[in-house]
Write a protein that holds these residues in place. Structure first.
Motif, mmCIF file in Angstrom:
data_model
loop_
_atom_site.group_PDB
_atom_site.id
_atom_site.type_symbol
_atom_site.label_atom_id
_atom_site.label_comp_id
_atom_site.label_asym_id
_atom_site.label_seq_id
_atom_site.Cartn_x
_atom_site.Cartn_y
_atom_site.Cartn_z
ATOM 1 N N GLY A 1 -0.951 6.571 -19.307
ATOM 2 C CA GLY A 1 -0.324 5.361 -19.842
ATOM 3 C C GLY A 1 -1.101 4.665 -20.918
ATOM 4 O O GLY A 1 -1.476 5.256 -21.927
ATOM 5 N N ARG A 2 -1.390 3.387 -20.622
ATOM 6 C CA ARG A 2 -1.963 2.441 -21.580
ATOM 7 C C ARG A 2 -3.289 2.889 -22.197
ATOM 8 O O ARG A 2 -3.544 2.706 -23.377
ATOM 9 N N GLY A 3 -4.170 3.435 -21.361
ATOM 10 C CA GLY A 3 -5.419 3.978 -21.903
ATOM 11 C C GLY A 3 -6.492 2.956 -22.220
ATOM 12 O O GLY A 3 -7.347 3.210 -23.073
ATOM 13 N N SER A 4 -6.506 1.824 -21.504
ATOM 14 C CA SER A 4 -7.571 0.851 -21.813
ATOM 15 C C SER A 4 -8.926 1.342 -21.304
ATOM 16 O O SER A 4 -9.952 1.131 -21.963
ATOM 17 N N ASN A 5 -8.951 2.010 -20.169
ATOM 18 C CA ASN A 5 -10.226 2.589 -19.700
ATOM 19 C C ASN A 5 -10.679 3.720 -20.631
ATOM 20 O O ASN A 5 -11.867 3.843 -20.926
ATOM 21 N N MET A 6 -9.727 4.522 -21.074
ATOM 22 C CA MET A 6 -10.034 5.564 -22.065
ATOM 23 C C MET A 6 -10.705 4.962 -23.290
ATOM 24 O O MET A 6 -11.716 5.476 -23.780
ATOM 25 N N VAL B 1 -9.946 -7.356 -12.375
ATOM 26 C CA VAL B 1 -10.550 -6.069 -11.980
ATOM 27 C C VAL B 1 -10.630 -5.134 -13.194
ATOM 28 O O VAL B 1 -11.635 -4.436 -13.377
ATOM 29 N N LEU B 2 -9.598 -5.157 -14.039
ATOM 30 C CA LEU B 2 -9.581 -4.251 -15.203
ATOM 31 C C LEU B 2 -10.770 -4.527 -16.123
ATOM 32 O O LEU B 2 -11.380 -3.603 -16.669
ATOM 33 N N GLU B 3 -11.101 -5.816 -16.262
ATOM 34 C CA GLU B 3 -12.256 -6.175 -17.085
ATOM 35 C C GLU B 3 -13.532 -5.534 -16.505
ATOM 36 O O GLU B 3 -14.367 -5.016 -17.251
ATOM 37 N N ALA B 4 -13.647 -5.553 -15.201
ATOM 38 C CA ALA B 4 -14.808 -4.915 -14.548
ATOM 39 C C ALA B 4 -14.767 -3.395 -14.734
ATOM 40 O O ALA B 4 -15.798 -2.751 -14.935
ATOM 41 N N GLU B 5 -13.565 -2.821 -14.700
ATOM 42 C CA GLU B 5 -13.429 -1.369 -14.892
ATOM 43 C C GLU B 5 -13.989 -0.943 -16.246
ATOM 44 O O GLU B 5 -14.633 0.098 -16.373
ATOM 45 N N HIS B 6 -13.733 -1.794 -17.251
ATOM 46 C CA HIS B 6 -14.125 -1.419 -18.616
ATOM 47 C C HIS B 6 -15.639 -1.384 -18.802
ATOM 48 O O HIS B 6 -16.133 -0.753 -19.731
ATOM 49 N N ASN C 1 -13.032 9.889 -11.478
ATOM 50 C CA ASN C 1 -11.836 9.040 -11.556
ATOM 51 C C ASN C 1 -12.233 7.594 -11.366
ATOM 52 O O ASN C 1 -13.222 7.305 -10.696
ATOM 53 N N ILE C 2 -11.465 6.692 -11.960
ATOM 54 C CA ILE C 2 -11.653 5.265 -11.659
ATOM 55 C C ILE C 2 -10.460 4.769 -10.863
ATOM 56 O O ILE C 2 -9.310 5.121 -11.143
ATOM 57 N N HIS C 3 -10.774 4.003 -9.820
ATOM 58 C CA HIS C 3 -9.733 3.490 -8.930
ATOM 59 C C HIS C 3 -9.912 1.980 -8.783
ATOM 60 O O HIS C 3 -11.034 1.505 -8.597
ATOM 61 N N PRO C 4 -8.801 1.218 -8.835
ATOM 62 C CA PRO C 4 -8.925 -0.241 -8.835
ATOM 63 C C PRO C 4 -9.043 -0.872 -7.441
ATOM 64 O O PRO C 4 -8.263 -1.763 -7.079
ATOM 65 N N SER C 5 -10.009 -0.418 -6.656
ATOM 66 C CA SER C 5 -10.347 -1.072 -5.379
ATOM 67 C C SER C 5 -11.755 -0.638 -5.013
ATOM 68 O O SER C 5 -12.319 0.266 -5.641
ATOM 69 N N CYS D 1 -10.750 11.109 -15.393
ATOM 70 C CA CYS D 1 -9.382 10.622 -15.211
ATOM 71 C C CYS D 1 -9.384 9.113 -15.424
ATOM 72 O O CYS D 1 -10.197 8.403 -14.828
ATOM 73 N N ALA D 2 -8.481 8.635 -16.274
ATOM 74 C CA ALA D 2 -8.446 7.205 -16.602
ATOM 75 C C ALA D 2 -6.989 6.750 -16.561
ATOM 76 O O ALA D 2 -6.280 6.798 -17.560
ATOM 77 N N GLY D 3 -6.544 6.376 -15.354
ATOM 78 C CA GLY D 3 -5.144 6.028 -15.198
ATOM 79 C C GLY D 3 -4.265 7.261 -15.287
ATOM 80 O O GLY D 3 -3.148 7.202 -15.808
ATOM 81 N N PHE D 4 -4.778 8.381 -14.784
ATOM 82 C CA PHE D 4 -3.993 9.632 -14.728
ATOM 83 C C PHE D 4 -3.255 9.618 -13.396
ATOM 84 O O PHE D 4 -3.883 9.656 -12.331
ATOM 85 N N MET D 5 -1.923 9.497 -13.443
ATOM 86 C CA MET D 5 -1.167 9.190 -12.235
ATOM 87 C C MET D 5 -0.451 10.405 -11.632
ATOM 88 O O MET D 5 0.586 10.248 -11.000
ATOM 89 N N ARG D 6 -1.018 11.597 -11.794
ATOM 90 C CA ARG D 6 -0.447 12.793 -11.144
ATOM 91 C C ARG D 6 -1.353 13.222 -10.009
ATOM 92 O O ARG D 6 -2.578 13.268 -10.172
ATOM 93 N N LEU E 1 -6.622 12.517 -1.953
ATOM 94 C CA LEU E 1 -6.343 11.473 -2.949
ATOM 95 C C LEU E 1 -7.288 10.273 -2.807
ATOM 96 O O LEU E 1 -7.492 9.756 -1.708
ATOM 97 N N ASP E 2 -7.848 9.837 -3.934
ATOM 98 C CA ASP E 2 -8.732 8.655 -3.981
ATOM 99 C C ASP E 2 -9.877 8.740 -2.965
ATOM 100 O O ASP E 2 -10.262 7.731 -2.354
ATOM 101 N N ALA E 3 -10.410 9.926 -2.814
ATOM 102 C CA ALA E 3 -11.588 10.115 -1.968
ATOM 103 C C ALA E 3 -12.576 10.938 -2.774
ATOM 104 O O ALA E 3 -12.199 11.591 -3.738
HETATM 105 C C1 GAR Z 1 -6.485 1.218 -14.156
HETATM 106 O O1 GAR Z 1 -6.500 -0.028 -13.493
HETATM 107 C C2 GAR Z 1 -6.975 2.310 -13.225
HETATM 108 O O2 GAR Z 1 -8.004 1.900 -12.365
HETATM 109 C C3 GAR Z 1 -5.731 2.612 -12.448
HETATM 110 O O3 GAR Z 1 -4.692 2.567 -13.386
HETATM 111 C C4 GAR Z 1 -5.046 1.667 -14.433
HETATM 112 C C5 GAR Z 1 -4.942 2.390 -15.748
HETATM 113 O O4 GAR Z 1 -5.078 1.495 -16.823
HETATM 114 N N1 GAR Z 1 -5.806 3.890 -11.800
HETATM 115 C C6 GAR Z 1 -5.244 4.196 -10.643
HETATM 116 O O5 GAR Z 1 -4.554 3.416 -10.023
HETATM 117 C C7 GAR Z 1 -5.491 5.600 -10.167
HETATM 118 N N2 GAR Z 1 -4.956 5.788 -8.849
HETATM 119 P P1 GAR Z 1 -5.469 2.028 -18.256
HETATM 120 O O6 GAR Z 1 -4.468 3.127 -18.616
HETATM 121 O O7 GAR Z 1 -5.319 0.836 -19.157
HETATM 122 O O8 GAR Z 1 -6.870 2.546 -18.197
#
Ligand code: GAR
Length: 210
Positions: free
Chosen positions: A10-15, A170-175, A107-111, A86-91, A144-146
């Motif tokens: 998707g959006r790709g902000s972590n990318m 949380v997204l700000e912290a992810e970045h 992978n990055i996970h938002p929890s 993986c950065a918001g890869f939802m498969r 998944l997510d482990a």
């Molecule tokens: C991020 O919050 C990431 O942690 C999450 O999707 C978002 C992607 O945003 N990932 C998951 O939920 C994976 N199970 P981004 O495309 O802007 O990086």
């Protein structure tokens, strides 16, 4: 430098945070390609604008998950990728594909794993009434997510939070966290030892305070 391929949906902000970090001369990794399962992913045009090679493999046009993953795998290997991020890869990924990148796919996970695996993490964190949540960068395993945790950042839940407001915090912290965790792995400072990631002594497993 380690060669990194990023997977997005998707959006790709972590990318973009990884691409920005990797522009620094002393960063131990370079981003060599960005691949998406959704051709319309916003992140693809952002990556292309940043001068990164992109590819799209529309999962809907494949008859099986294995066929889709075989093409993804081929593209990653053609780009001579060392680490897959993986950065918001939802498969969901098959065990076969994951094993092919054992200890080399993150992978990055938002929890704060192992809490709140799966989707809608922020809504579930609010419902559970936790006062701290955050994000985790981990090595991908078939489940998944482990998988072995490289780094985590804690983020407070504040009075009046909606899942959108919490997600933004949380997204700000992810970045900050993701470039930090990739750097640890790519430089060899983080070592995957079975199901635990070993880090050097000191507070290096903390991302910079926000
Ligand atoms: C991020 O919050 C990431 O942690 C999450 O999707 C978002 C992607 O945003 N990932 C998951 O939920 C994976 N199970 P981004 O495309 O802007 O990086």
């Amino acid at each position: 430098k380690k060669r990194v391929g990023i997977l997005i949906s998707g959006r790709g902000s972590n990318m973009m945070s990884l691409i920005a970090a990797a522009r620094e001369l002393d960063y131990p990794a370079e981003i060599v390609c960005v691949l998406s399962n959704r051709p319309e992913a916003e992140g693809l045009s952002k990556a292309a604008a940043a001068g990164i090679r992109t590819g799209a493999f529309d999962h809907k046009s494949y008859g099986s998950r294995e066929g889709f993953e075989a093409d993804l795998d081929k593209a990653l290997r053609a780009a001579e990728v060392d680490i897959v991020a993986c950065a918001g890869f939802m498969r969901k990924m098959t065990a076969g594909f994951v094993e092919g990148w054992r200890d080399r796919m993150i992978n990055i996970h938002p929890s704060l794993l192992p809490s709140f695996r799966g989707l809608d993490t922020h809504a579930r964190a609010l419902e559970a009434g936790v006062k701290l949540t955050g994000c985790t960068v981990h090595v991908v395993r078939a489940e998944l997510d482990a998988g072995p945790i490289i780094a985590q950042a804690a983020v407070p839940v504040l009075e009046g939070d909606t899942s959108e407001r919490l997600a933004a915090r949380v997204l700000e912290a992810e970045h900050t966290l993701y470039p930090h965790a990739l750097s640890l792995l790519a430089s060899g400072r983080a070592v995957v030892a079975g199901e635990i990631v070993q880090l050097p002594q000191g507070p290096i497993n903390q991302a910079k305070p926000l």
